[in-house]
Scaffold this motif. Structure first.
Motif, PDB file in Angstrom:
ATOM      1  N   ALA A 109      -3.489  -7.020  -1.363  1.00  0.00           N
ATOM      2  CA  ALA A 109      -2.750  -8.199  -1.822  1.00  0.00           C
ATOM      3  C   ALA A 109      -3.647  -9.427  -1.767  1.00  0.00           C
ATOM      4  CB  ALA A 109      -1.501  -8.402  -0.976  1.00  0.00           C
ATOM      5  N   TYR A 124      -6.141  -9.330  -4.578  1.00  0.00           N
ATOM      6  CA  TYR A 124      -5.492  -9.671  -5.842  1.00  0.00           C
ATOM      7  C   TYR A 124      -5.331 -11.187  -5.968  1.00  0.00           C
ATOM      8  CZ  TYR A 124      -1.937  -9.531  -9.568  1.00  0.00           C
ATOM      9  OH  TYR A 124      -1.216  -9.719 -10.718  1.00  0.00           O
ATOM     10  N   SER A 147       3.311  -8.020   1.057  1.00  0.00           N
ATOM     11  CA  SER A 147       4.095  -7.833  -0.163  1.00  0.00           C
ATOM     12  C   SER A 147       4.481  -9.174  -0.779  1.00  0.00           C
ATOM     13  CB  SER A 147       5.326  -6.969   0.101  1.00  0.00           C
ATOM     14  OG  SER A 147       6.124  -7.534   1.108  1.00  0.00           O
ATOM     15  N   GLN A 149       1.360 -10.406  -2.535  1.00  0.00           N
ATOM     16  CA  GLN A 149       1.195  -9.629  -3.770  1.00  0.00           C
ATOM     17  C   GLN A 149       2.114 -10.179  -4.861  1.00  0.00           C
ATOM     18  OE1 GLN A 149      -0.878  -6.887  -4.084  1.00  0.00           O
ATOM     19  NE2 GLN A 149      -0.272  -6.320  -6.149  1.00  0.00           N
ATOM     20  N   LYS A 158       1.023 -12.107  -8.402  1.00  0.00           N
ATOM     21  CA  LYS A 158       1.477 -11.637  -9.709  1.00  0.00           C
ATOM     22  C   LYS A 158       2.174 -12.775 -10.457  1.00  0.00           C
ATOM     23  CE  LYS A 158       4.109  -7.982 -11.916  1.00  0.00           C
ATOM     24  NZ  LYS A 158       4.907  -6.783 -11.721  1.00  0.00           N
TER      25      LYS A 158
END
Length: 98
Positions: free
Chosen positions: A7, A10, A80, A83, A87
């Motif tokens: 995460a 990313y 999470s 993440q 996104k």
């Protein structure tokens, strides 16, 4: 999230894109996954959105307010959430043409 470091990686990638494809460790070392792991996700989000503040003030403010809860959270606790924020940030940047 089992592999929370993914995460962070990313988010680092999205932030680097937001800042024009810069290398890792810019802005005093904050744009890197290790910094995010240690609780810097919110700082990285703000840094990534800073160049767009003048032209997209309302959207940037809303995004920052929505993700303020990440301030100081270690990625181990909030992988999470990081993440999901990465996104969402990527999608927001697309609306800015980035």
């Amino acid at each position: 999230m089992e592999n929370y470091h993914q995460a962070s990686l990313y988010l680092e990638t999205v932030a680097r894109r937001a800042l024009g494809g810069v290398e890792r460790f810019v802005l005093g070392g904050t744009i890197n996954s290790d910094y995010i792991d240690a609780g810097g996700a919110f700082t990285v989000i703000v840094a990534a959105l800073s160049p767009y503040y003048q032209t997209h003030r309302s959207q940037v403010d809303q995004f920052i307010e929505k993700h303020l809860h990440l301030e100081g959270k270690h990625a181990r606790e909030a992988g999470s959430e990081i993440q999901a924020a990465a996104k969402e940030l990527s999608s927001l940047l697309e609306t800015f043409g980035v």
